[in-house]
Motif scaffolding. Structure first.
Motif, PDB file in Angstrom:
ATOM      1  N   PHE A   1      63.355 -38.854  83.810  1.00 52.30           N
ATOM      2  CA  PHE A   1      62.654 -37.608  84.108  1.00 52.30           C
ATOM      3  C   PHE A   1      63.496 -36.646  84.943  1.00 52.30           C
ATOM      4  CE2 PHE A   1      59.357 -41.026  84.013  1.00 52.30           C
ATOM      5  CZ  PHE A   1      58.806 -40.694  82.787  1.00 52.30           C
ATOM      6  N   ASN A   2      64.788 -36.909  85.051  1.00 45.43           N
ATOM      7  CA  ASN A   2      65.626 -36.067  85.898  1.00 45.43           C
ATOM      8  C   ASN A   2      65.638 -34.618  85.408  1.00 45.43           C
ATOM      9  OD1 ASN A   2      67.082 -37.623  83.789  1.00 45.43           O
ATOM     10  ND2 ASN A   2      68.748 -36.188  84.265  1.00 45.43           N
ATOM     11  N   ASN A   3      65.775 -33.709  86.351  1.00 50.41           N
ATOM     12  CA  ASN A   3      65.807 -32.267  86.098  1.00 50.41           C
ATOM     13  C   ASN A   3      64.504 -31.734  85.524  1.00 50.41           C
ATOM     14  OD1 ASN A   3      68.826 -33.292  85.758  1.00 50.41           O
ATOM     15  ND2 ASN A   3      68.893 -31.175  86.504  1.00 50.41           N
ATOM     16  N   SER A   4      63.408 -32.461  85.784  1.00 49.52           N
ATOM     17  CA  SER A   4      62.081 -31.952  85.470  1.00 49.52           C
ATOM     18  C   SER A   4      61.554 -31.185  86.670  1.00 49.52           C
ATOM     19  CB  SER A   4      61.128 -33.099  85.127  1.00 49.52           C
ATOM     20  OG  SER A   4      61.544 -33.756  83.950  1.00 49.52           O
ATOM     21  N   MET A   5      60.500 -30.410  86.445  1.00 50.84           N
ATOM     22  CA  MET A   5      59.947 -29.564  87.502  1.00 50.84           C
ATOM     23  C   MET A   5      58.526 -29.980  87.866  1.00 50.84           C
ATOM     24  SD  MET A   5      61.201 -25.743  86.330  1.00 50.84           S
ATOM     25  CE  MET A   5      60.422 -25.852  84.714  1.00 50.84           C
ATOM     26  N   ARG A   6      58.154 -29.696  89.105  1.00 53.18           N
ATOM     27  CA  ARG A   6      56.763 -29.799  89.513  1.00 53.18           C
ATOM     28  C   ARG A   6      55.993 -28.604  88.945  1.00 53.18           C
ATOM     29  NH1 ARG A   6      54.931 -32.144  94.086  1.00 53.18           N
ATOM     30  NH2 ARG A   6      53.993 -30.190  94.763  1.00 53.18           N
ATOM     31  N   PHE A   7      54.669 -28.588  89.193  1.00 51.37           N
ATOM     32  CA  PHE A   7      53.889 -27.410  88.831  1.00 51.37           C
ATOM     33  C   PHE A   7      54.294 -26.245  89.736  1.00 51.37           C
ATOM     34  CE2 PHE A   7      51.538 -29.269  92.323  1.00 51.37           C
ATOM     35  CZ  PHE A   7      51.012 -28.190  93.015  1.00 51.37           C
ATOM     36  N   PHE A   8      54.076 -25.018  89.268  1.00 53.50           N
ATOM     37  CA  PHE A   8      54.378 -23.838  90.061  1.00 53.50           C
ATOM     38  C   PHE A   8      53.160 -23.488  90.917  1.00 53.50           C
ATOM     39  CE2 PHE A   8      58.070 -21.553  87.717  1.00 53.50           C
ATOM     40  CZ  PHE A   8      58.812 -22.718  87.778  1.00 53.50           C
ATOM     41  N   ARG A   9      53.393 -23.278  92.178  1.00 56.20           N
ATOM     42  CA  ARG A   9      52.310 -23.065  93.128  1.00 56.20           C
ATOM     43  C   ARG A   9      51.722 -21.663  92.995  1.00 56.20           C
ATOM     44  NH1 ARG A   9      52.559 -27.594  96.182  1.00 56.20           N
ATOM     45  NH2 ARG A   9      51.071 -26.829  97.719  1.00 56.20           N
ATOM     46  N   TRP A  10      50.441 -21.557  93.379  1.00 60.72           N
ATOM     47  CA  TRP A  10      49.691 -20.329  93.128  1.00 60.72           C
ATOM     48  C   TRP A  10      50.149 -19.147  93.969  1.00 60.72           C
ATOM     49  CZ3 TRP A  10      44.086 -22.767  93.057  1.00 60.72           C
ATOM     50  CH2 TRP A  10      43.974 -23.571  91.919  1.00 60.72           C
ATOM     51  N   GLY A  11      50.844 -19.407  95.074  1.00 59.11           N
ATOM     52  CA  GLY A  11      51.321 -18.293  95.885  1.00 59.11           C
ATOM     53  C   GLY A  11      52.221 -17.359  95.096  1.00 59.11           C
ATOM     54  N   THR A  12      52.965 -17.913  94.133  1.00 59.97           N
ATOM     55  CA  THR A  12      53.836 -17.081  93.304  1.00 59.97           C
ATOM     56  C   THR A  12      53.021 -16.090  92.490  1.00 59.97           C
ATOM     57  OG1 THR A  12      55.276 -19.015  93.126  1.00 59.97           O
ATOM     58  CG2 THR A  12      55.766 -17.146  91.688  1.00 59.97           C
ATOM     59  N   ALA A  13      51.831 -16.499  92.065  1.00 61.95           N
ATOM     60  CA  ALA A  13      50.979 -15.595  91.289  1.00 61.95           C
ATOM     61  C   ALA A  13      50.582 -14.374  92.116  1.00 61.95           C
ATOM     62  CB  ALA A  13      49.731 -16.342  90.807  1.00 61.95           C
ATOM     63  N   ARG A  14      50.440 -14.551  93.420  1.00 61.89           N
ATOM     64  CA  ARG A  14      50.116 -13.397  94.281  1.00 61.89           C
ATOM     65  C   ARG A  14      51.203 -12.332  94.182  1.00 61.89           C
ATOM     66  NH1 ARG A  14      48.761 -14.001 100.264  1.00 61.89           N
ATOM     67  NH2 ARG A  14      48.148 -11.851  99.810  1.00 61.89           N
ATOM     68  N   MET A  15      52.447 -12.762  94.051  1.00 62.58           N
ATOM     69  CA  MET A  15      53.561 -11.814  93.995  1.00 62.58           C
ATOM     70  C   MET A  15      53.585 -11.048  92.677  1.00 62.58           C
ATOM     71  SD  MET A  15      56.426 -14.391  95.551  1.00 62.58           S
ATOM     72  CE  MET A  15      55.899 -15.643  96.733  1.00 62.58           C
ATOM     73  N   ILE A  16      52.858 -11.551  91.691  1.00 64.17           N
ATOM     74  CA  ILE A  16      52.744 -10.876  90.399  1.00 64.17           C
ATOM     75  C   ILE A  16      51.556  -9.923  90.406  1.00 64.17           C
ATOM     76  CG2 ILE A  16      52.555 -11.200  87.901  1.00 64.17           C
ATOM     77  CD1 ILE A  16      55.009 -12.571  89.170  1.00 64.17           C
ATOM     78  N   LEU A  17      50.446 -10.388  90.960  1.00 60.66           N
ATOM     79  CA  LEU A  17      49.179  -9.670  90.836  1.00 60.66           C
ATOM     80  C   LEU A  17      48.962  -8.590  91.885  1.00 60.66           C
ATOM     81  CD1 LEU A  17      46.896 -12.786  90.186  1.00 60.66           C
ATOM     82  CD2 LEU A  17      47.833 -11.221  88.479  1.00 60.66           C
ATOM     83  N   GLU A  18      49.486  -8.775  93.093  1.00 68.31           N
ATOM     84  CA  GLU A  18      49.050  -7.945  94.209  1.00 68.31           C
ATOM     85  C   GLU A  18      49.969  -6.815  94.656  1.00 68.31           C
ATOM     86  OE1 GLU A  18      47.353 -10.128  97.514  1.00 68.31           O
ATOM     87  OE2 GLU A  18      47.016 -11.856  96.207  1.00 68.31           O
ATOM     88  N   PRO A  19      51.260  -6.792  94.332  1.00 71.28           N
ATOM     89  CA  PRO A  19      52.059  -5.631  94.736  1.00 71.28           C
ATOM     90  C   PRO A  19      51.502  -4.335  94.144  1.00 71.28           C
ATOM     91  CG  PRO A  19      53.488  -7.439  94.086  1.00 71.28           C
ATOM     92  CD  PRO A  19      52.097  -7.833  93.695  1.00 71.28           C
ATOM     93  N   THR A  20      51.827  -3.221  94.778  1.00 69.34           N
ATOM     94  CA  THR A  20      51.306  -1.931  94.324  1.00 69.34           C
ATOM     95  C   THR A  20      51.788  -1.573  92.930  1.00 69.34           C
ATOM     96  OG1 THR A  20      53.135  -0.901  95.530  1.00 69.34           O
ATOM     97  CG2 THR A  20      51.005  -1.008  96.646  1.00 69.34           C
ATOM     98  N   VAL A  21      52.964  -2.057  92.555  1.00 72.00           N
ATOM     99  CA  VAL A  21      53.456  -1.919  91.176  1.00 72.00           C
ATOM    100  C   VAL A  21      53.958  -3.283  90.725  1.00 72.00           C
ATOM    101  CG1 VAL A  21      54.083   0.517  91.383  1.00 72.00           C
ATOM    102  CG2 VAL A  21      55.764  -1.231  91.940  1.00 72.00           C
TER     103      VAL A  21
END
Length: 412
Positions: free
Chosen positions: A215-235
């Protein structure tokens, strides 16, 4: 749709250092370039580095600045040397201007444990992020939203996202601003001295993830804080996915650590590959932001219109949207992983619930999956840990008093 209180808290977090000071920025630039320079010496001397898709990052930065957008780069997190070594792989032109040097986040219990380290990492454009239950609603994440919001978009047109000044919610927001830190005020000064939009780099997994074969070089799930950086900036930011491999061999996780490990680089002569993808489809990102706007209209109170409601933070609809956004981002980085020659990932690794159970049981729920060295997703192995409940309320703060056994350190 953005919220004034989020932007104001982001201002407050950034104001913890004098980032409007030209002197601070001068020494910040020196700090960043010194670290990158030393990292370049290590990589260019000891390793074989290949960067694919550099033109994608070049074009994304040019286009983002032309469209007055922030730039968000996302990458898998395989090693403690991912940052700054990822930047040492890039040409020097990325570091001539402080505004082009990335912002990032680092764990408070690892990098911000003293005045000296706090000052060093702050000058390196790193924000202190707390883990283990603090969740996505914390000052560092608010600061990220603020960094991705260009200074000249803190107005009703961008924050309301098309609500129109005549709507009840827009009128309520403007009225309630009297009690908030008002970015529309003539006296308002942005917390960061910058001439153009910023680049923010994040590791959405939140932890170093080094798994043993197969399973080397596999990833964990992506945390929800990253979604804030997509949804909440003014643009909407311009988003560039990155996948790297090879750094995990330079700094493999260990069960026993010593002070000398910090200065030791393994697998000398090995290959490091950095694969930079094309910017993500803006139509898909705009679709996510439109879903967020509808939720904001549904769950924002006229009496408290400048604050994000609990329903928008912890409600099931908001959670599902953040999960969908994070899943999409992970899928895009995973495509680059396949381009780097790895087999398709085990489907379990994109499942939040699988990782929660695996972490809570310290790997006993699925013994076929094993970490290299310590499981950094487990608070048992980390000192200076603060523990929070599901809404980010502090439950416990202890230094070196951990839930389970800690690996012994070698004495020298």
């Amino acid at each position: 749709m953005s919220f004034y209180d989020v932007l104001a808290r982001g201002d407050d977090a950034l104001d913890e250092s004098p980032r409007r000071s030209r002197t601070w920025n001068f020494f910040s630039h020196i700090t960043c370039n010194t670290v990158v320079g030393l990292s370049k010496i290590v990589l260019n001397t000891l390793y074989n580095v290949e960067v694919k898709g550099l033109e994608n990052l070049d074009q994304a930065m040019v286009a983002a600045r032309k469209e007055n957008r922030g730039i968000l780069t996302l990458m898998n997190h395989m090693s403690t040397c991912d940052d700054p070594f990822i930047w040492a792989c890039l040409p020097w032109r990325y570091f001539k201007d402080l505004d082009d040097i990335r912002w990032g986040m680092a764990a408070s219990n690892v990098c911000f444990t003293s005045k000296v380290t706090s000052r060093f990492f702050s000058m390196g454009k790193i924000l202190s992020c707390e883990r283990f239950g603090r969740g996505p609603f914390q000052p560092a994440l608010d600061a990220c939203v603020r960094i991705l919001s260009p200074d000249n978009t803190l107005d009703s047109e961008h924050i309301f996202h098309g609500l129109g000044p005549s709507t009840d919610l827009a009128a309520s927001m403007a009225k309630n601003l009297k009690e908030e830190r008002n970015p529309l005020s003539p006296e308002y000064k942005p917390p960061v001295l910058r001439k153009k939009t910023s680049l923010l780099h994040v590791f959405p997994e939140g932890f170093v993830c080094q798994l043993r074969p197969p399973f080397n070089n596999s990833m964990r799930f992506f945390r929800w804080g990253t979604a804030r950086m997509i949804l909440e900036p003014t643009v909407a930011p311009t988003i560039v996915p990155i996948f790297s491999d090879g750094f995990e061999k330079i700094k493999p996780e260990k069960v026993e650590e010593s002070a000398f490990d910090f200065f030791t680089f393994y697998n000398r002569g090995g290959k490091v590959t950095v694969n930079i993808g094309k910017p993500l489809d803006s139509a898909i990102i705009d679709g996510f932001r439109d879903e967020w706007r509808k939720l904001c209209l549904k769950y924002t109170s006229l009496q408290d219109s400048n604050r994000m409601s609990d329903e928008l933070k912890f409600g099931e609809e908001a959670k599902r949207l953040r999960s969908k956004v994070s899943g999409y981002l992970r899928e895009q980085v995973s495509k680059l992983r396949l381009q780097n020659g790895f087999d398709k990932e085990d489907s379990r690794f994109s499942d939040v619930n699988w990782w929660v159970k695996y972490t809570d049981t310290k790997g006993k729920s699925d013994p076929s999956v094993k970490f290299v060295g310590l499981n950094w997703a487990c608070r048992d192995y980390q000192s200076n840990v603060k523990i929070y409940d599901e809404k980010g309320n502090l439950l416990q703060e202890r230094k070196d008093a951990l839930c389970g056994p800690k690996a012994p350190r070698k004495s020298h």
